[in-house]
Structure formats: C-alpha cells, structure tokens
Design a protein around this motif. Sequence first.
Motif, PDB file in Angstrom:
ATOM      1  N   GLY A 126      33.844  -4.590  -0.915  1.00 13.87           N
ATOM      2  CA  GLY A 126      33.800  -4.711  -2.366  1.00 13.87           C
ATOM      3  C   GLY A 126      33.379  -3.448  -3.098  1.00 13.87           C
ATOM      4  N   VAL A 127      33.359  -2.324  -2.398  1.00 11.29           N
ATOM      5  CA  VAL A 127      32.962  -1.065  -3.025  1.00 11.29           C
ATOM      6  C   VAL A 127      33.963  -0.684  -4.112  1.00 11.29           C
ATOM      7  CG1 VAL A 127      32.345   1.351  -2.606  1.00 11.29           C
ATOM      8  CG2 VAL A 127      31.911  -0.360  -0.833  1.00 11.29           C
ATOM      9  N   ASP A 128      35.215  -1.054  -3.909  1.00  9.77           N
ATOM     10  CA  ASP A 128      36.268  -0.718  -4.876  1.00  9.77           C
ATOM     11  C   ASP A 128      36.160  -1.522  -6.168  1.00  9.77           C
ATOM     12  OD1 ASP A 128      36.973  -3.045  -3.415  1.00  9.77           O
ATOM     13  OD2 ASP A 128      39.072  -2.791  -3.969  1.00  9.77           O
ATOM     14  N   ARG A 129      35.215  -2.467  -6.227  1.00 12.62           N
ATOM     15  CA  ARG A 129      35.004  -3.259  -7.432  1.00 12.62           C
ATOM     16  C   ARG A 129      33.611  -3.053  -8.025  1.00 12.62           C
ATOM     17  NH1 ARG A 129      37.322  -6.085  -3.564  1.00 12.62           N
ATOM     18  NH2 ARG A 129      35.486  -7.294  -3.043  1.00 12.62           N
ATOM     19  N   ASP A 130      32.856  -2.135  -7.456  1.00 10.72           N
ATOM     20  CA  ASP A 130      31.499  -1.842  -7.914  1.00 10.72           C
ATOM     21  C   ASP A 130      31.579  -0.836  -9.063  1.00 10.72           C
ATOM     22  OD1 ASP A 130      28.945  -0.510  -8.216  1.00 10.72           O
ATOM     23  OD2 ASP A 130      28.362  -1.384  -6.293  1.00 10.72           O
ATOM     24  N   GLU A 131      31.320  -1.298 -10.276  1.00  9.71           N
ATOM     25  CA  GLU A 131      31.497  -0.447 -11.459  1.00  9.71           C
ATOM     26  C   GLU A 131      30.584   0.776 -11.445  1.00  9.71           C
ATOM     27  OE1 GLU A 131      33.823  -0.225 -13.756  1.00  9.71           O
ATOM     28  OE2 GLU A 131      34.815  -1.816 -12.659  1.00  9.71           O
ATOM     29  N   ARG A 132      29.401   0.649 -10.892  1.00  5.56           N
ATOM     30  CA  ARG A 132      28.496   1.808 -10.830  1.00  5.56           C
ATOM     31  C   ARG A 132      29.088   2.904  -9.953  1.00  5.56           C
ATOM     32  NH1 ARG A 132      22.879   2.261  -7.770  1.00  5.56           N
ATOM     33  NH2 ARG A 132      22.286   4.338  -8.481  1.00  5.56           N
ATOM     34  N   ILE A 133      29.599   2.523  -8.798  1.00  8.39           N
ATOM     35  CA  ILE A 133      30.187   3.498  -7.871  1.00  8.39           C
ATOM     36  C   ILE A 133      31.483   4.061  -8.447  1.00  8.39           C
ATOM     37  CG2 ILE A 133      31.213   3.785  -5.582  1.00  8.39           C
ATOM     38  CD1 ILE A 133      29.090   1.841  -4.532  1.00  8.39           C
ATOM     39  N   LEU A 134      32.301   3.203  -9.057  1.00  2.46           N
ATOM     40  CA  LEU A 134      33.544   3.683  -9.666  1.00  2.46           C
ATOM     41  C   LEU A 134      33.252   4.667 -10.794  1.00  2.46           C
ATOM     42  CD1 LEU A 134      35.590   0.353  -9.743  1.00  2.46           C
ATOM     43  CD2 LEU A 134      35.920   2.315  -8.209  1.00  2.46           C
ATOM     44  N   SER A 135      32.216   4.406 -11.555  1.00  2.00           N
ATOM     45  CA  SER A 135      31.826   5.315 -12.630  1.00  2.00           C
ATOM     46  C   SER A 135      31.394   6.670 -12.067  1.00  2.00           C
ATOM     47  CB  SER A 135      30.691   4.689 -13.446  1.00  2.00           C
ATOM     48  OG  SER A 135      30.260   5.573 -14.452  1.00  2.00           O
ATOM     49  N   LEU A 136      30.638   6.650 -10.977  1.00  2.00           N
ATOM     50  CA  LEU A 136      30.236   7.906 -10.331  1.00  2.00           C
ATOM     51  C   LEU A 136      31.447   8.667  -9.797  1.00  2.00           C
ATOM     52  CD1 LEU A 136      27.018   6.810  -8.402  1.00  2.00           C
ATOM     53  CD2 LEU A 136      27.153   8.357 -10.367  1.00  2.00           C
ATOM     54  N   ALA A 137      32.435   7.927  -9.277  1.00  5.87           N
ATOM     55  CA  ALA A 137      33.650   8.566  -8.773  1.00  5.87           C
ATOM     56  C   ALA A 137      34.408   9.245  -9.914  1.00  5.87           C
ATOM     57  CB  ALA A 137      34.551   7.537  -8.088  1.00  5.87           C
ATOM     58  N   ARG A 138      34.539   8.548 -11.029  1.00  6.84           N
ATOM     59  CA  ARG A 138      35.212   9.141 -12.199  1.00  6.84           C
ATOM     60  C   ARG A 138      34.465  10.377 -12.680  1.00  6.84           C
ATOM     61  NH1 ARG A 138      35.039   3.715 -13.721  1.00  6.84           N
ATOM     62  NH2 ARG A 138      36.962   2.653 -13.189  1.00  6.84           N
ATOM     63  N   ASP A 139      33.143  10.290 -12.722  1.00  4.16           N
ATOM     64  CA  ASP A 139      32.316  11.419 -13.159  1.00  4.16           C
ATOM     65  C   ASP A 139      32.493  12.617 -12.232  1.00  4.16           C
ATOM     66  OD1 ASP A 139      30.121  12.644 -14.769  1.00  4.16           O
ATOM     67  OD2 ASP A 139      29.056  12.515 -12.845  1.00  4.16           O
ATOM     68  N   LEU A 140      32.504  12.371 -10.931  1.00  5.57           N
ATOM     69  CA  LEU A 140      32.684  13.457  -9.964  1.00  5.57           C
ATOM     70  C   LEU A 140      34.037  14.130 -10.154  1.00  5.57           C
ATOM     71  CD1 LEU A 140      31.992  15.158  -7.507  1.00  5.57           C
ATOM     72  CD2 LEU A 140      32.756  13.247  -6.065  1.00  5.57           C
ATOM     73  N   LEU A 141      35.099  13.334 -10.278  1.00  2.00           N
ATOM     74  CA  LEU A 141      36.429  13.905 -10.465  1.00  2.00           C
ATOM     75  C   LEU A 141      36.508  14.701 -11.769  1.00  2.00           C
ATOM     76  CD1 LEU A 141      38.651  10.976  -9.170  1.00  2.00           C
ATOM     77  CD2 LEU A 141      38.149  13.141  -8.023  1.00  2.00           C
ATOM     78  N   ALA A 142      35.870  14.202 -12.809  1.00  2.00           N
ATOM     79  CA  ALA A 142      35.861  14.924 -14.084  1.00  2.00           C
ATOM     80  C   ALA A 142      35.115  16.247 -13.961  1.00  2.00           C
ATOM     81  CB  ALA A 142      35.223  14.056 -15.172  1.00  2.00           C
ATOM     82  N   ARG A 143      34.000  16.249 -13.229  1.00  2.00           N
ATOM     83  CA  ARG A 143      33.229  17.487 -13.039  1.00  2.00           C
ATOM     84  C   ARG A 143      34.028  18.517 -12.240  1.00  2.00           C
ATOM     85  NH1 ARG A 143      26.953  16.651 -12.822  1.00  2.00           N
ATOM     86  NH2 ARG A 143      26.753  14.743 -14.032  1.00  2.00           N
ATOM     87  N   VAL A 144      34.712  18.048 -11.210  1.00  4.96           N
ATOM     88  CA  VAL A 144      35.518  18.961 -10.391  1.00  4.96           C
ATOM     89  C   VAL A 144      36.647  19.541 -11.232  1.00  4.96           C
ATOM     90  CG1 VAL A 144      37.105  19.084  -8.427  1.00  4.96           C
ATOM     91  CG2 VAL A 144      34.936  17.878  -8.199  1.00  4.96           C
ATOM     92  N   GLU A 145      37.303  18.692 -12.001  1.00  2.97           N
ATOM     93  CA  GLU A 145      38.392  19.163 -12.847  1.00  2.97           C
ATOM     94  C   GLU A 145      37.884  20.147 -13.902  1.00  2.97           C
ATOM     95  OE1 GLU A 145      41.572  16.966 -15.610  1.00  2.97           O
ATOM     96  OE2 GLU A 145      41.513  16.323 -13.514  1.00  2.97           O
ATOM     97  N   ALA A 146      36.735  19.862 -14.497  1.00  2.00           N
ATOM     98  CA  ALA A 146      36.157  20.756 -15.504  1.00  2.00           C
ATOM     99  C   ALA A 146      35.777  22.104 -14.892  1.00  2.00           C
ATOM    100  CB  ALA A 146      34.937  20.107 -16.148  1.00  2.00           C
ATOM    101  N   ALA A 147      35.428  22.082 -13.608  1.00  2.00           N
ATOM    102  CA  ALA A 147      35.060  23.319 -12.918  1.00  2.00           C
ATOM    103  C   ALA A 147      36.285  24.083 -12.427  1.00  2.00           C
ATOM    104  CB  ALA A 147      34.134  23.009 -11.741  1.00  2.00           C
ATOM    105  N   GLY A 148      37.475  23.545 -12.719  1.00  2.00           N
ATOM    106  CA  GLY A 148      38.704  24.241 -12.338  1.00  2.00           C
ATOM    107  C   GLY A 148      39.342  23.721 -11.072  1.00  2.00           C
TER     108      GLY A 148
END
Length: 126
Positions: free
Chosen positions: A75-97
């Motif tokens: 059920g990790v794929d339905r855990d909103e806290r973890i999904l939010s962290l995943a989105r944040d990580l991807l956004a940080r990586v993208e912002a860093a180039g």
Amino acid sequence: MDGVELLLAALAVGAATGVTDATSALVRDAATAFRTLVRQRLTGDGQEALRSLEADPTDSGVWQVRLAEDLARNGVDRDERILSLARDLLARVEAAGGRTDVGPVDLRGAQGVQFGNANTQHNTFH
C-alpha cells in the motif's frame, strides 16, 4: 503517472542523485528521507530490490518489477505522505537541472522489464 510509477521514478532518481558530488544537499537530504520512509514499509523482496538499486542505480535488472510489486502489495503507492515526498524529490531534482521524465509504465504480466535510460538487459526465460 500512478503511485507505483511515481515511487519508482523517485527511487531511481534519488539513488542516482545520491551518488554524485554535484547534487545539492537539499536534493540528497530529500532523497535520503524519502528512501528511509519507503524502506520502512517494504518486505524482504522489496528491501532486496531497493538494495540492488542503491548498489548500482544504472543497472535496471529485475529490481523494478520486484520493487513495484512490493510497493503495491504494502500500500505504499497509496500513502499520500510518501507520494508527496516523491513529488517533492522529483521537483527538487528537476529544479536542480536533473531530468525526471517518466512515461507511462504498465508492469502487468511483465517478465523482463527495464526502467530508465541507456540500459542493457539479458534475459533467459524457461
């Protein structure tokens, strides 16, 4: 991108960015926090798959399939806290180039799967 795809993308990007000196501390810290939280929810198969990814982020062997199955099963794929962290990580990586493009992934019935860029795979099915 569904939950499993998002998590796999963030785990792969986090493993790859975690090994470079040029990665900002913010990205490294986000990747570490994300992986730690995900690791707590995985079972033996998922734990082993995550270790394989961390050992060699460029190797796209079977870790994706095993990890995807374990993420969904627990059920990790339905855990909103973890999904939010995943989105944040991807956004940080993208912002860093960094590049975070991930297209649709459907692993139903998959036997030999690759995820990422510039992969080599050798399969023997019996």
